[in-house]
Write a protein that holds these residues in place. Structure first.
Motif, PDB file in Angstrom:
ATOM      1  N   MET A   1       0.458  -1.153  -0.321  1.00  0.00           N
ATOM      2  CA  MET A   1      -0.355   0.161   0.115  1.00  0.00           C
ATOM      3  C   MET A   1       1.163   0.943   0.367  1.00  0.00           C
ATOM      4  SD  MET A   1      -2.479   1.209   3.446  1.00  0.00           S
ATOM      5  CE  MET A   1      -3.855  -0.080   2.768  1.00  0.00           C
ATOM      6  N   PRO A   2       0.966   2.080  -1.131  1.00  0.00           N
ATOM      7  CA  PRO A   2       1.731   3.134  -1.112  1.00  0.00           C
ATOM      8  C   PRO A   2       1.852   4.270   0.104  1.00  0.00           C
ATOM      9  CG  PRO A   2      -0.231   3.623  -3.416  1.00  0.00           C
ATOM     10  CD  PRO A   2      -0.066   2.001  -2.098  1.00  0.00           C
ATOM     11  N   GLN A   3       2.426   4.794   0.007  1.00  0.00           N
ATOM     12  CA  GLN A   3       2.097   6.142   1.696  1.00  0.00           C
ATOM     13  C   GLN A   3       1.944   7.333   0.973  1.00  0.00           C
ATOM     14  OE1 GLN A   3       5.337   6.760   4.261  1.00  0.00           O
ATOM     15  NE2 GLN A   3       4.481   8.203   5.683  1.00  0.00           N
ATOM     16  N   SER A   4       0.579   7.734   1.693  1.00  0.00           N
ATOM     17  CA  SER A   4      -0.188   9.109   1.301  1.00  0.00           C
ATOM     18  C   SER A   4      -0.416  10.192   2.230  1.00  0.00           C
ATOM     19  CB  SER A   4      -1.855   8.824   0.918  1.00  0.00           C
ATOM     20  OG  SER A   4      -3.164  10.391   0.938  1.00  0.00           O
ATOM     21  N   PRO A   5       1.015  11.050   2.130  1.00  0.00           N
ATOM     22  CA  PRO A   5       1.024  12.942   2.511  1.00  0.00           C
ATOM     23  C   PRO A   5      -0.038  12.804   3.902  1.00  0.00           C
ATOM     24  CG  PRO A   5       0.747  13.467   0.741  1.00  0.00           C
ATOM     25  CD  PRO A   5       0.522  11.913   0.497  1.00  0.00           C
ATOM     26  N   ASP A   6      -1.302  12.529   3.241  1.00  0.00           N
ATOM     27  CA  ASP A   6      -2.473  12.964   4.529  1.00  0.00           C
ATOM     28  C   ASP A   6      -3.404  11.695   4.550  1.00  0.00           C
ATOM     29  OD1 ASP A   6      -3.554  12.271   2.429  1.00  0.00           O
ATOM     30  OD2 ASP A   6      -5.014  13.575   1.929  1.00  0.00           O
ATOM     31  N   ARG A   7      -2.855  10.641   4.944  1.00  0.00           N
ATOM     32  CA  ARG A   7      -3.684   9.654   5.398  1.00  0.00           C
ATOM     33  C   ARG A   7      -2.063   8.818   6.283  1.00  0.00           C
ATOM     34  NH1 ARG A   7      -8.516   9.203   5.311  1.00  0.00           N
ATOM     35  NH2 ARG A   7      -8.179   6.897   4.957  1.00  0.00           N
ATOM     36  N   ASN A   8      -3.020   7.647   7.304  1.00  0.00           N
ATOM     37  CA  ASN A   8      -1.809   7.125   8.199  1.00  0.00           C
ATOM     38  C   ASN A   8      -1.935   5.810   8.107  1.00  0.00           C
ATOM     39  OD1 ASN A   8       0.049   6.785  10.667  1.00  0.00           O
ATOM     40  ND2 ASN A   8      -1.959   6.989  12.287  1.00  0.00           N
ATOM     41  N   ARG A   9      -0.730   5.223   7.607  1.00  0.00           N
ATOM     42  CA  ARG A   9      -1.085   4.164   7.734  1.00  0.00           C
ATOM     43  C   ARG A   9      -1.018   3.000   9.339  1.00  0.00           C
ATOM     44  NH1 ARG A   9       3.426   2.402   4.418  1.00  0.00           N
ATOM     45  NH2 ARG A   9       5.482   3.940   5.492  1.00  0.00           N
ATOM     46  N   GLN A  10      -1.694   1.658   9.516  1.00  0.00           N
ATOM     47  CA  GLN A  10      -1.388   1.390  10.606  1.00  0.00           C
ATOM     48  C   GLN A  10      -1.793   0.224  10.333  1.00  0.00           C
ATOM     49  OE1 GLN A  10      -5.793   3.661  12.197  1.00  0.00           O
ATOM     50  NE2 GLN A  10      -4.285   3.907  13.571  1.00  0.00           N
ATOM     51  N   ILE A  11      -0.607  -1.061  11.622  1.00  0.00           N
ATOM     52  CA  ILE A  11      -1.025  -2.512  11.091  1.00  0.00           C
ATOM     53  C   ILE A  11      -1.893  -2.603  12.592  1.00  0.00           C
ATOM     54  CG2 ILE A  11       0.554  -4.206  11.135  1.00  0.00           C
ATOM     55  CD1 ILE A  11       2.257  -2.587   9.965  1.00  0.00           C
ATOM     56  N   LEU A  12      -3.325  -3.599  12.358  1.00  0.00           N
ATOM     57  CA  LEU A  12      -3.905  -3.476  13.634  1.00  0.00           C
ATOM     58  C   LEU A  12      -3.253  -5.542  13.377  1.00  0.00           C
ATOM     59  CD1 LEU A  12      -7.114  -2.434  12.324  1.00  0.00           C
ATOM     60  CD2 LEU A  12      -4.644  -1.040  12.855  1.00  0.00           C
TER      61      LEU A  12
END
Length: 344
Positions: A1-12
């Motif tokens: 999943m590419p990183q978006s500057p206004d989104r927060n990637r989380q690993i659950l």
């Protein structure tokens, strides 16, 4: 999943593992970047730490810390940059170590368990290893519970890991003879040639018990326990009267789903503790020694800068690779302190 500057990637935590964790126990999601409220700051996580204790947090068994809820963000410590701050004492641009960051790009903090770092620190990831919780654990467990004296024999397993490597190197600085135990010839060679251990033995060999007895002709005065399993079985017969055993982990047992086969070893252990007057004490570093962290940093920082304590890191690139990193750590695939680079 590419990183978006206004989104927060989380690993659950997607599900609780049975035995060893597998990739399906984790899920990667995106959420909006959180906004700090009053008394909070927004942190951009740069480096995150992977540690054996995380396996325990994935289980719902009773322990010293609450389990991660299914669907919750996996916990970790991280080196982070302050992006926004509504918290006195912190400004945008500050570099901090935060022990409540979690496996994600961004996190909110109220300052609890946050420590400021030198903004020009040349290797910020070291704040998660030799200058962080693992180094602190090895230092305090050895010096306070182990109480090493010159000439004594100290044995430590996981000798090239972030805790064991500090234990062995500090024990050498205190004038002890140090015997390490590690997994593989390359790790054993590193412990002797680079870290300065007197001997290092390969726990993968069937001859471990005999090898340890030959390496410790005068017995064992301090055994720093962070592994358990067959390593402790080999150590037990060699413990001297008044030996000390700091206990900070049992990584060999974290993926176990039942007791090991064979006879009940508890009566033999209890008899040994009594007859040899052995001190065996478990500890959780910040529960027992939190106020001592500044004095630890004051001593360890110059040791690292002067090369008296050497550092080895196992670096993983990308938040998305953290689950496989933890799986590998629990299988002993790492060589050195495991850190994940999330961002520059």
């Amino acid at each position: 999943m590419p990183q978006s500057p206004d989104r927060n990637r989380q690993i659950l935590l997607a599900s609780r593992p049975v035995g060893a964790p597998v990739p399906e126990n984790f899920s990667l999601v995106e959420t909006p970047v959180p906004t700090p409220g009053p008394g909070q700051m927004l942190l951009r996580n740069l480096w995150m730490s992977l540690d054996p204790y995380m396996r325990g947090r994935m289980s719902d068994a009773k322990s010293y810390a609450d389990p991660v809820p299914v669907g919750g963000v996996m916990p970790c410590g991280a080196v982070s940059r302050v992006m926004q701050s509504n918290l006195d004492g912190y400004q945008p641009g500050d570099l901090v170590m935060c022990y409540t960051a979690g496996w994600q790009d961004y996190s909110l903090s109220d300052g609890t368990m946050v420590f400021k770092l030198d903004p020009d620190m040349p290797e910020p990831s070291q704040a998660l290893g030799v200058l962080g919780m693992p180094g602190f654990t090895g230092y305090m467990g050895l010096l306070d519970i182990g109480q090493p004296k010159p000439g004594e024999t100290v044995v430590v397993a996981a000798a090239t890991g972030p805790v064991g490597s500090v234990v062995g190197q500090v024990a050498k600085l205190k004038g002890c003879r140090v015997v390490g135990i590690a997994g593989g010839a390359d790790k054993c060679a590193y412990a002797v040639d680079e870290l300065g251990f007197d001997v290092c033995l390969d726990h993968r060999l069937d001859s471990l018990a005999d090898d340890l007895a030959n390496a410790c002709p005068d017995g064992i005065d301090i055994y720093f326990e962070n592994v358990g399993g067959k390593v402790f079985d080999a150590v037990m017969p060699l413990l001297n009267p008044h030996a000390r055993i700091p206990v900070c982990g049992l990584i060999a047992q974290y993926n176990a789903t039942e007791l090991p086969p064979g006879p009940d070893r508890l009566p033999a252990l209890m008899r040994l503790l009594l007859s040899q007057r052995i001190r065996m004490q478990a500890f959780i570093i910040f529960d027992n020694y939190g106020p001592h962290y500044p004095e630890f940093l004051a001593q360890m920082t110059p040791w690292v800068a002067e090369g008296k304590v050497k550092v080895k890191e196992h670096r993983i690139e990308g938040l998305e690779n953290a689950p496989q990193g933890l799986i590998g750590l629990l299988e002993g695939q790492n060589f050195g302190k495991v850190v994940v680079r999330i961002a520059d």
